[in-house]
Design a protein around this motif. Structure first.
Motif, PDB file in Angstrom:
ATOM      1  N   VAL A  75      35.028  29.562  56.836  1.00  0.00           N
ATOM      2  CA  VAL A  75      36.003  29.506  55.727  1.00  0.00           C
ATOM      3  C   VAL A  75      36.708  28.271  55.794  1.00  0.00           C
ATOM      4  O   VAL A  75      37.476  28.009  56.566  1.00  0.00           O
ATOM      5  CB  VAL A  75      36.822  30.955  55.840  1.00  0.00           C
ATOM      6  N   GLU A  76      36.848  27.639  54.558  1.00  0.00           N
ATOM      7  CA  GLU A  76      37.758  26.401  54.355  1.00  0.00           C
ATOM      8  C   GLU A  76      38.887  26.689  53.319  1.00  0.00           C
ATOM      9  O   GLU A  76      38.444  27.226  52.000  1.00  0.00           O
ATOM     10  CB  GLU A  76      36.768  25.420  53.998  1.00  0.00           C
ATOM     11  N   TYR A  77      39.997  26.282  53.516  1.00  0.00           N
ATOM     12  CA  TYR A  77      41.054  26.746  52.388  1.00  0.00           C
ATOM     13  C   TYR A  77      41.651  25.147  51.910  1.00  0.00           C
ATOM     14  O   TYR A  77      41.456  24.327  52.715  1.00  0.00           O
ATOM     15  CB  TYR A  77      42.358  27.362  52.962  1.00  0.00           C
ATOM     16  N   PRO A  78      41.932  24.942  50.724  1.00  0.00           N
ATOM     17  CA  PRO A  78      42.552  23.820  50.135  1.00  0.00           C
ATOM     18  C   PRO A  78      43.625  23.402  51.169  1.00  0.00           C
ATOM     19  O   PRO A  78      44.390  24.125  51.431  1.00  0.00           O
ATOM     20  CB  PRO A  78      42.981  24.108  48.785  1.00  0.00           C
TER      21      PRO A  78
ATOM     22  N   PRO B 276      45.920  34.411  48.355  1.00  0.00           N
ATOM     23  CA  PRO B 276      45.441  33.057  48.311  1.00  0.00           C
ATOM     24  C   PRO B 276      44.297  32.746  49.398  1.00  0.00           C
ATOM     25  O   PRO B 276      44.046  31.645  49.565  1.00  0.00           O
ATOM     26  CB  PRO B 276      46.591  31.983  48.442  1.00  0.00           C
ATOM     27  N   PHE B 277      43.940  33.745  50.215  1.00  0.00           N
ATOM     28  CA  PHE B 277      42.958  33.554  51.346  1.00  0.00           C
ATOM     29  C   PHE B 277      41.478  33.446  50.618  1.00  0.00           C
ATOM     30  O   PHE B 277      40.577  34.435  50.952  1.00  0.00           O
ATOM     31  CB  PHE B 277      43.214  34.432  52.595  1.00  0.00           C
ATOM     32  N   GLN B 278      41.078  32.505  49.833  1.00  0.00           N
ATOM     33  CA  GLN B 278      39.837  32.373  49.506  1.00  0.00           C
ATOM     34  C   GLN B 278      39.206  31.218  49.782  1.00  0.00           C
ATOM     35  O   GLN B 278      39.946  29.964  49.837  1.00  0.00           O
ATOM     36  CB  GLN B 278      40.006  32.255  47.726  1.00  0.00           C
ATOM     37  N   HIS B 279      38.034  31.222  50.067  1.00  0.00           N
ATOM     38  CA  HIS B 279      37.113  29.900  50.353  1.00  0.00           C
ATOM     39  C   HIS B 279      36.991  29.138  49.458  1.00  0.00           C
ATOM     40  O   HIS B 279      36.674  29.053  48.148  1.00  0.00           O
ATOM     41  CB  HIS B 279      35.783  30.606  50.981  1.00  0.00           C
ATOM     42  N   GLN B 280      37.172  27.733  49.823  1.00  0.00           N
ATOM     43  CA  GLN B 280      36.973  26.634  48.851  1.00  0.00           C
ATOM     44  C   GLN B 280      35.631  26.162  49.200  1.00  0.00           C
ATOM     45  O   GLN B 280      35.373  25.503  50.148  1.00  0.00           O
ATOM     46  CB  GLN B 280      37.968  25.581  49.136  1.00  0.00           C
ATOM     47  N   SER B 281      34.788  26.095  47.870  1.00  0.00           N
ATOM     48  CA  SER B 281      33.377  25.620  48.158  1.00  0.00           C
ATOM     49  C   SER B 281      33.388  23.981  47.815  1.00  0.00           C
ATOM     50  O   SER B 281      34.434  23.792  47.433  1.00  0.00           O
ATOM     51  CB  SER B 281      32.442  26.463  47.051  1.00  0.00           C
ATOM     52  N   PRO B 282      32.482  23.433  48.665  1.00  0.00           N
ATOM     53  CA  PRO B 282      32.218  21.994  48.266  1.00  0.00           C
ATOM     54  C   PRO B 282      32.124  21.680  46.866  1.00  0.00           C
ATOM     55  O   PRO B 282      32.789  20.690  46.427  1.00  0.00           O
ATOM     56  CB  PRO B 282      31.092  21.829  48.773  1.00  0.00           C
ATOM     57  N   GLU B 283      31.503  22.606  45.887  1.00  0.00           N
ATOM     58  CA  GLU B 283      31.726  22.271  44.443  1.00  0.00           C
ATOM     59  C   GLU B 283      33.135  22.134  43.860  1.00  0.00           C
ATOM     60  O   GLU B 283      33.278  21.416  43.042  1.00  0.00           O
ATOM     61  CB  GLU B 283      30.594  23.404  44.033  1.00  0.00           C
ATOM     62  N   GLN B 284      33.755  23.179  44.439  1.00  0.00           N
ATOM     63  CA  GLN B 284      35.141  23.386  43.661  1.00  0.00           C
ATOM     64  C   GLN B 284      35.985  22.188  44.259  1.00  0.00           C
ATOM     65  O   GLN B 284      36.551  21.516  43.208  1.00  0.00           O
ATOM     66  CB  GLN B 284      35.954  24.593  44.442  1.00  0.00           C
TER      67      GLN B 284
ATOM     68  N   ALA C  52      47.101  23.133  45.401  1.00  0.00           N
ATOM     69  CA  ALA C  52      48.049  23.403  46.448  1.00  0.00           C
ATOM     70  C   ALA C  52      48.225  24.860  46.855  1.00  0.00           C
ATOM     71  O   ALA C  52      48.262  25.326  47.922  1.00  0.00           O
ATOM     72  CB  ALA C  52      49.383  22.848  46.215  1.00  0.00           C
ATOM     73  N   ASN C  53      48.193  25.541  45.634  1.00  0.00           N
ATOM     74  CA  ASN C  53      48.457  27.191  46.038  1.00  0.00           C
ATOM     75  C   ASN C  53      47.256  27.774  46.038  1.00  0.00           C
ATOM     76  O   ASN C  53      47.016  29.112  45.601  1.00  0.00           O
ATOM     77  CB  ASN C  53      49.650  27.713  45.164  1.00  0.00           C
ATOM     78  N   ASN C  54      45.850  27.036  46.085  1.00  0.00           N
ATOM     79  CA  ASN C  54      44.774  27.766  46.051  1.00  0.00           C
ATOM     80  C   ASN C  54      44.187  28.471  44.804  1.00  0.00           C
ATOM     81  O   ASN C  54      43.626  29.481  44.750  1.00  0.00           O
ATOM     82  CB  ASN C  54      44.549  28.685  47.006  1.00  0.00           C
ATOM     83  N   MET C  55      44.702  27.964  43.522  1.00  0.00           N
ATOM     84  CA  MET C  55      44.282  28.830  42.341  1.00  0.00           C
ATOM     85  C   MET C  55      42.930  28.149  41.878  1.00  0.00           C
ATOM     86  O   MET C  55      42.923  27.797  40.751  1.00  0.00           O
ATOM     87  CB  MET C  55      45.494  28.588  41.275  1.00  0.00           C
ATOM     88  N   LEU C  56      42.022  27.627  42.661  1.00  0.00           N
ATOM     89  CA  LEU C  56      40.972  26.697  42.422  1.00  0.00           C
ATOM     90  C   LEU C  56      39.799  27.610  41.360  1.00  0.00           C
ATOM     91  O   LEU C  56      39.453  26.951  40.404  1.00  0.00           O
ATOM     92  CB  LEU C  56      40.091  26.392  43.723  1.00  0.00           C
ATOM     93  N   ARG C  57      39.713  29.040  41.379  1.00  0.00           N
ATOM     94  CA  ARG C  57      38.940  29.531  40.566  1.00  0.00           C
ATOM     95  C   ARG C  57      39.525  29.568  39.020  1.00  0.00           C
ATOM     96  O   ARG C  57      38.895  29.212  38.286  1.00  0.00           O
ATOM     97  CB  ARG C  57      38.852  31.119  41.026  1.00  0.00           C
ATOM     98  N   ALA C  58      40.807  30.020  38.866  1.00  0.00           N
ATOM     99  CA  ALA C  58      41.352  29.777  37.366  1.00  0.00           C
ATOM    100  C   ALA C  58      41.433  28.324  37.122  1.00  0.00           C
ATOM    101  O   ALA C  58      41.212  28.124  35.830  1.00  0.00           O
ATOM    102  CB  ALA C  58      42.536  30.406  37.613  1.00  0.00           C
TER     103      ALA C  58
END
Length: 382
Positions: free
Chosen positions: A32-35, A171-179, A225-231
């Protein structure tokens, strides 16, 4: 001192939900990778590369296309050399009444002649139609490319269709390479605009666009910074959609394909309405404002980010009102009105005309704290 300032800026209490710390995000589970905020530093050298790519693109692709479409660089009318007026111009490009009176006495010229000299001198500093065409073609290429990339990634993401998943285990969501690529590309593009704005010919909305770019960079950085990558990915993709048609309409305008320009501007207006006034508020803002409240609960930076999203929605409404006025003229009168912040000034005393070859008019001030339907100037809006 530096450490205390950094701690204040990146306060866990401000940026993260209750009972979550930066240390929690520093050690993700295996696989798993976090921002991590330091990853965004890559955007700065990437911005330089993007800027260099833009120069190569304009030189090797856009200019040849402009020549094929017979869009000439154009040589602006040169103002009569005058050391006194040039000195006055360098301090203030549009003199007030008091300055005009002083210059009239000093040069023994009438006021009308001095005003005409300043108009010609201002136009001398404006970018030509070919340059604006090249800029629009570069932006069209970027917006189209990043929009296709974003849609391709979002289409297969389950949280695109069920937005409540944007906040699943946040905020414990995986950051994909695409994101990461999506974020890095958008951020480096806006940093490159920051660079080019100081190098390019300055336009009337220089300060507004500077503020816009800074706000965009802040929003992208904060959501990362706070992992709101999806939104955040949804917000960026929704805003890129209509920009494609705007830049295409501007290119058609510079090439003097007026009917094509009118048609593209109407398409832009419809796409702007759908993306900014339907999808954005009822899909994106709803999940960030309502669903995140229900699932995660509010925290300090949550209020800031939602406040900025709501301010942006207010601007969308204002911009669409201006766009709709122009689109209606395009449908019923057969031509898109000229942007009120056009790069070309005109007067009855000079043969200085807009890129469409028609007498200039006044109509619109757009895109993004600088954006809407501007066809003769720069436009961005995120």
């Amino acid at each position: 001192m530096t450490s205390s300032i950094s701690d204040w800026i990146w306060s866990e209490r401000f940026w993260l939900p209750e009972n979550v710390t930066w240390a929690d995000l520093e050690h993700p589970p295996p696989g798993v990778e976090y921002p991590r905020i330091r990853h965004l530093l890559y955007a700065l050298p990437l911005a330089v590369i993007v800027f260099l790519l833009r120069l190569l693109f304009e030189r090797l692709v856009a200019k040849p296309c402009a020549h094929i479409l017979q869009i000439q660089a154009g040589v602006p009318r040169q103002a009569q050399p005058n050391a006194v007026l040039e000195k006055a111009y360098q301090s203030k490009t549009s003199p007030d009444t008091r300055q005009l009176e002083g210059l009239c006495k000093q040069l023994d010229w009438d006021e009308r002649k001095i005003q005409r000299w300043f108009r010609v001198r201002r136009n001398q500093d404006k970018p030509g139609v070919q340059k604006k065409f090249c800029e629009s073609m570069w932006r069209l290429t970027f917006y189209l490319g990043i929009f296709i990339y974003g849609v391709r990634h979002l289409w297969v993401s389950p949280w695109t269709w069920d937005t409540r998943l944007c906040w699943d285990n946040y905020p414990f969501q995986h950051q994909s390479p695409e994101q990461f690529i999506h974020y890095a590309a958008e951020l480096s593009f806006y940093w490159s605009l920051m660079f080019s704005q100081f190098i390019d010919v300055k336009r009337k909305d220089f300060v507004i666009m500077l503020v816009h770019h800074l706000a965009t960079i802040f929003l992208i950085t904060a959501s990362y910074a706070n992992n709101m990558l999806r939104a955040g990915s949804l917000v960026m993709c929704v805003h890129d959609a209509s920009d494609v048609f705007l830049e295409a309409a501007k290119m058609a305008n510079y090439a003097k394909y007026q009917r094509l320009c009118d048609g593209l501007f109407v398409v832009f207006s419809v796409s702007f309405f759908i993306t900014r006034l339907v999808i954005y508020p009822f899909w994106v803002v709803y999940t960030v404002l309502v669903e995140s409240w229900e699932i995660v609960g509010p925290y300090q930076s949550w209020w800031l980010l939602n406040g900025m999203l709501l301010v942006l929605q207010t601007l969308h409404i204002i911009w669409f009102y201006l766009i709709a006025r122009i689109a209606i003229k395009a449908v019923f009168k057969g031509k898109v009105a000229k942007d009120s912040r056009s790069d070309i000034e005109s007067s009855s005393d000079e043969e200085i005309y807009s890129s469409s070859g028609k007498d200039p008019g006044q109509a619109l001030k757009p895109k993004d704290v600088g954006h809407t339907g501007s066809l003769n100037g720069e436009a961005h809006d995120h």
